[in-house]
Write a protein that holds these residues in place. Structure first.
Motif: not given
Ligand SMILES: NC(=O)c1ccc[n+]([C@@H]2O[C@H](COP(=O)([O-])OP(=O)(O)OC[C@H]3O[C@@H](n4cnc5c(N)ncnc54)[C@H](OP(=O)(O)O)[C@@H]3O)[C@@H](O)[C@H]2O)c1
Ligand SMILES: Cc1cc2nc3c(=O)[nH]c(=O)nc-3n(C[C@H](O)[C@H](O)[C@H](O)COP(=O)(O)OP(=O)(O)OC[C@H]3O[C@@H](n4cnc5c(N)ncnc54)[C@H](O)[C@@H]3O)c2cc1C
Lengths: 244, 440
Positions: A9, A11, A36, A59, A150, A183, A185
């Protein structure tokens, strides 16, 4: 193709799943929020996914990982691509002085992934093919004062993937380390956006293409490879004075 | 942050809120009593200030499909889903969207709020006539289902209501079953405006019809135009290979110096266009993407007009005054040497019961203008012609019309306000446009 998406779920995961769905593929989703997941399953089905299954798991409860992955294999029988996406962006200042917080963040971004890899890799090894792709981050490339809890967790996963890639290479299982830059998100909703930011959709396109091309380390977008190369070159006596 | 519409004028500073689901959206509405005026923001493809306000509620994350009914050929989706995404779902099933604007990037919410029209309005009406129902989130945080049968008053105020009644969360769209998505098109040349009208009148049975007009041509070339008639190609089996390609070929990454857009360069372009088009094949079959969305292949083409932005002026005149009124407008525009690339002329069919919808029987013309000081007096002059001929200006394109011009063109505005007051007594939903034209 049969695809498992963990943290489905998020983004970035959602945008990636939609591309696979439009291509008519079979998907199994794992995430912690059932509502979701139901919505995403319906969305992917309308978009053209052949079949969509899912399992609900927090998780950070490692002992539930095995059951969820078994459910994925029950549904898909074999797995061509396993994509691990979940993560969270810690409050750096708070977590560096509160170990409970730091532990939770390192669990979410680091150890939970390693638990999943421990379960997935022997299964893919036995299968004799498949790709495991994990979203880490450019933040793991160098510890920065503003974001090192992080960064440390992501860096742990990157090193782990690197080693496991060699271990699984003879068994035709491939490991992709996906390192997005900035990103736009929900995770970063509170941050001010500028030129270097990408949309989840554009990262998703790069993930799908990178996995298909058998990339090892996928910087997304590609210019982050150059930026992080430069960041790593900065001598430590200068770097320690930088606040970013 | 700085926000603006497709025309990049006006620019405003706003707080952009991106609720991830309807629950967090309800929290924004109910938790903070002090929150100032707000308006929904879809894909930002309206030209002026209809989706600008101090607080913008983005539908970006309302982008999921919720369901689909194979028998009824309906699709239910979030308001942030783009028409392009819906086409991807439709086409493999042999369905098509019954109303398409000139870009596939608009959101469902924006399509309903502006009750948009396509090249087939004369036969199929506007977008909201194909909306089975939608869910509207009111200022109170309450969700209501609206359709032509249920909460009708609110339905007819929200369709075409430019986001002023609340936030559309999701909608059910009725699709059309088509034989193919290849479009067989035929082009005709008209040397004058009355010839153009005659050709459009003679071809009202053609599914899609539109005329491209050279608004720089004056004198005996006034109204010279190309008429494009089209329909789905029954002999094509393109539906069987539903590959939907993203064909973005180029992007305008920087603002073009606006001085490049002047009457000489545009005149050259338009002359070249007409000379070229007169010689090319009169009949051809093209992909629907090429036919409906020719400009979508150039990312950010709005930057061609330079950093100061541009305005689109779209009005409609009733059948009996259209020829006279449009001649006067073209005369004025070509005389001023302003106007732009090609302008688009369309014949509209019946009006509907929506209080602020734009389409009405008659002819609609849209003209693009680069923004410059001297443009505004010209547009004020055009307003007078439009009103004198019983017409009105399209809110989705407008950035500058006055309150009196609006109220003269939209006689149902009072009825609209009555309905709005019932569901939004505190006047939370307001845009820069609604404030300018006296709707809030
Ligand atoms: N956004 C950025 O700038 C960026 C940059 C580099 C790397 N990333 C990495 O990209 C990946 C995706 O992030 P995103 O940007 O798409 O942000 P996001 O939409 O906030 O996604 C984070 C997801 O992690 C899930 N999550 C967190 N803790 C959890 C747990 N204990 N059990 C199950 N699910 C859990 C959340 O679940 P819920 O939907 O239930 O809340 C959410 O869906 C992440 O690994 C992030 O570290 C992001
Ligand atoms: C190249 C191009 C070609 C076009 N061709 C046509 C055409 O052929 N026919 C035509 O009719 N229009 C046309 N348009 C105009 C466009 O269809 C409308 O402006 C449409 O409203 C844009 O939708 P959007 O999602 O971008 O909405 P925005 O521009 O973000 O918003 C437009 C209005 O919709 C409201 N709105 C958006 N989402 C919601 C929601 N969820 N709930 C309530 N209100 C909402 C906003 O408050 C605002 O008032 C064209 C525009 C462009 C750029």
């Amino acid at each position: 193709m049969k695809i498992l998406i963990i943290g489905a779920t998020s983004a970035i995961a959602k945008a990636t799943a939609r591309i696979y769905a439009e291509r008519g593929q079979e998907l199994f989703l794992i995430a912690r929020n059932e509502e979701k997941l139901d919505a995403l399953s319906a969305d992917l089905t309308v978009r053209g996914a052949q079949r969509v299954g899912h399992a609900v798991v927090d998780l950070n409860k490692y002992r539930d990982h095995g059951k969820a992955i078994d459910a994925a294999f029950d549904f898909l029988a074999t797995i061509d691509i396993a994509l691990i996406c979940h993560g969270s962006l810690p409050d750096q200042d708070a977590s560096e002085i509160n170990f409970k917080l730091a532990e939770r963040e390192i669990n979410t971004n680091g150890l939970s992934v390693i638990s999943l890899l421990t379960i997935l890799s022997p299964k893919l090894k036995q299968q004799g093919n498949g790709t495991i792709a994990v979203i880490t981050s450019v933040a793991g490339d160098r510890g920065r004062a503003s974001n090192f809890v992080y960064g440390a967790a992501k860096s742990m996963v990157s090193a782990y993937l690197q080693g496991m890639r060699g271990k699984l290479f003879p068994h035709k299982v491939h490991m992709v380390d996906i390192r997005p830059g900035l990103v736009d998100s929900p995770m970063t909703a509170h941050l001010k956006k500028g030129l270097l930011w990408s949309s989840p959709e554009s990262i998703a396109n790069k993930i799908v293409a990178g996995i298909a091309a058998g990339k090892h380390t996928l910087y997304a977008p590609g210019y982050w490879r150059v930026i992080m190369f430069v960041v790593r070159l900065i001598p430590e006596f200068i770097f320690k004075r930088l606040k970013f | 942050m700085e926000v603006y519409g497709w025309g990049r004028f006006p620019k405003a500073s706003a707080e952009l809120l991106e609720p991830v689901d309807s629950e967090s959206l309800i929290k924004i509405l109910t938790a903070n009593k002090k929150i100032g005026p707000m308006i929904a923001r879809g894909a930002g493809r309206s030209y002026g200030d209809s989706s600008l306000s101090a607080n913008l509620i983005s539908s970006r994350f309302l982008d999921s499909f919720l369901g689909l009914d194979e028998d009824a050929a309906t699709i239910r989706c979030g308001a942030g889903v783009s028409l392009g995404s819906i086409l991807k779902v439709c086409i493999p099933r042999g369905w098509f969207l019954p109303v398409l604007p000139g870009t596939k990037f608009v959101s469902v919410g924006g399509a309903i709020a502006a009750d948009i029209h396509g090249k087939n309005h004369h036969l199929d009406g506007s977008f909201c006539e194909h909306v089975a129902e939608f869910t509207l989130l009111l200022a109170s945080g309450e969700k209501v289902t609206c359709s032509a049968q249920q909460n009708t008053e609110l339905f007819h105020a929200t369709c075409g209501g430019m986001g002023l009644t609340g936030i559309i969360l999701d909608a059910t769209i009725k699709c059309e079953r088509v034989s193919s998505v290849s479009i067989k098109q035929r082009s005709l040349v008209a040397n004058t405006l009355s010839e153009c009208f005659e050709l459009l009148e003679a071809n009202t049975d053609s599914k899609y019809s539109v005329a491209w007009l050279d608004c720089l041509a004056g004198g005996n070339k006034l109204g010279r135009s190309m008429i494009y008639l089209a329909q789905h190609d029954d002999n094509s089996d393109s539906i069987k290979e539903p590959k939907y390609k993203n064909r973005r070929r180029a992007t305008v990454a920087f603002d073009m110096p606006a001085f490049l857009i002047n009457k000489f360069t545009l005149g050259l372009f338009n002359d070249a266009y007409f000379n070229l088009k007169k010689k090319v094949h009169r009949e051809s079959t093209v992909n629907y993407d090429t036919y409906f969305f020719p400009l979508d292949n150039i990312g950010n083409w709005n930057r061609l007009y330079g950093a100061r932005g541009f305005l689109q002026y779209q009005f409609v005149l009733p059948l009996d005054t259209a020829l006279e009124g449009i001649s006067q407008v073209l005369f004025k525009v070509s005389g001023a040497g302003k106007g732009s690339f090609l302008s688009v002329l369309k014949k509209f069919g019946k009006a509907n019961a929506n209080l602020l919808s734009f389409p009405q029987p008659g002819y609609t013309l849209s003209l693009d203008f680069k923004r410059e000081k001297s443009l505004f007096p010209l547009l004020d002059g055009l307003d007078e012609i439009v009103l004198a001929h019983g017409g009105k200006i399209y809110l989705a394109k407008d950035a500058r019309m006055s309150e009196s011009v609006f109220k003269a063109g939209y006689p149902e505005w009072e009825k609209f306000l009555e309905t709005k007051l019932k569901v939004d007594p505190r006047g939370i939903f307001a845009s820069l446009q609604s404030e300018r034209i006296g709707l809030t």
